[in-house]
Enzyme design. Sequence first.
Site, short mmCIF file in Angstrom:
data_model
loop_
_atom_site.label_atom_id
_atom_site.label_comp_id
_atom_site.label_asym_id
_atom_site.label_seq_id
_atom_site.Cartn_x
_atom_site.Cartn_y
_atom_site.Cartn_z
N ALA A 70 19.85 -24.00 17.06
CA ALA A 70 18.73 -24.32 17.95
C ALA A 70 17.43 -24.37 17.17
O ALA A 70 17.29 -23.74 16.13
CB ALA A 70 18.64 -23.27 19.06
N ASP A 71 16.49 -25.12 17.72
CA ASP A 71 15.14 -25.13 17.18
C ASP A 71 14.17 -25.28 18.34
O ASP A 71 14.48 -25.94 19.33
CB ASP A 71 14.94 -26.26 16.16
CG ASP A 71 13.63 -26.09 15.39
OD1 ASP A 71 13.31 -24.94 15.00
OD2 ASP A 71 12.93 -27.08 15.19
N THR A 72 13.02 -24.66 18.20
CA THR A 72 11.98 -24.71 19.22
C THR A 72 10.65 -24.91 18.52
O THR A 72 10.35 -24.21 17.55
CB THR A 72 11.95 -23.40 20.05
OG1 THR A 72 13.22 -23.23 20.68
CG2 THR A 72 10.85 -23.43 21.09
N GLU A 73 9.88 -25.86 19.00
CA GLU A 73 8.56 -26.13 18.42
C GLU A 73 7.55 -26.36 19.54
O GLU A 73 7.90 -26.85 20.61
CB GLU A 73 8.59 -27.35 17.50
CG GLU A 73 9.53 -27.23 16.32
CD GLU A 73 9.14 -26.22 15.26
OE1 GLU A 73 7.99 -25.72 15.29
OE2 GLU A 73 9.99 -25.91 14.42
N ILE A 107 15.72 -27.47 21.55
CA ILE A 107 16.96 -28.25 21.53
C ILE A 107 18.06 -27.41 20.91
O ILE A 107 17.85 -26.70 19.92
CB ILE A 107 16.77 -29.58 20.78
CG1 ILE A 107 15.70 -30.41 21.51
CG2 ILE A 107 18.10 -30.34 20.68
CD1 ILE A 107 15.41 -31.77 20.94
#
Length: 188
Positions: A70-73, A107
């Site tokens: 997962a990555d969050t920005e 995402i």
Amino acid sequence: MLYLASRSPRREQLLQQLGIAFELLEVDVPEVRAENESAIDYVSRVASEKARAGFAAVRECEPAAIVLGADTEVVLDEHVFGKPCDTDDAIEMLRALSGRTHRVVSIVWCAAQGREEFASSISEVRFAPLSATEIESYVATGEPFGKAGAYAIQGRAAVFIEHLSGSYSGVMGLPLFETARLLRKFGI
């Protein structure tokens, strides 16, 4: 077996809320946005690279593994606010977010033998106008470091948020509704 390819303690805590057994995998994926890459494409690529790197690390000994990445920005006007590199960077990010609405793009990708799928969450967060003193006092707590956009919604920065539309857990780093739905597709 489910693996979480992440170094984030927040993601680990959030995934635990689903009551699913998993193990952690540390992966080293560069988080550098390519020229002309949209914010959403960037977040998706980093999340998928984490899942793929994690699966590559375990597939020999556990071919039935499922790896979650997962990555969050934080995104403001197509500018991606990652983790601040120092105090000045954190202050500048919070000044830019002050009194404005930004998006938080989170995402999640699942990688398994011969299969990859993703889920996404885009939330809108509006900060109240912040004074220089409020920003500097918050940065002095150390909480902004290691957090996209230089703030933790689950921490002291909660008092800055006038409005949230979307996923609270997504803003923290792992959108639980979307993650649970994605894992069900993989039989978890």
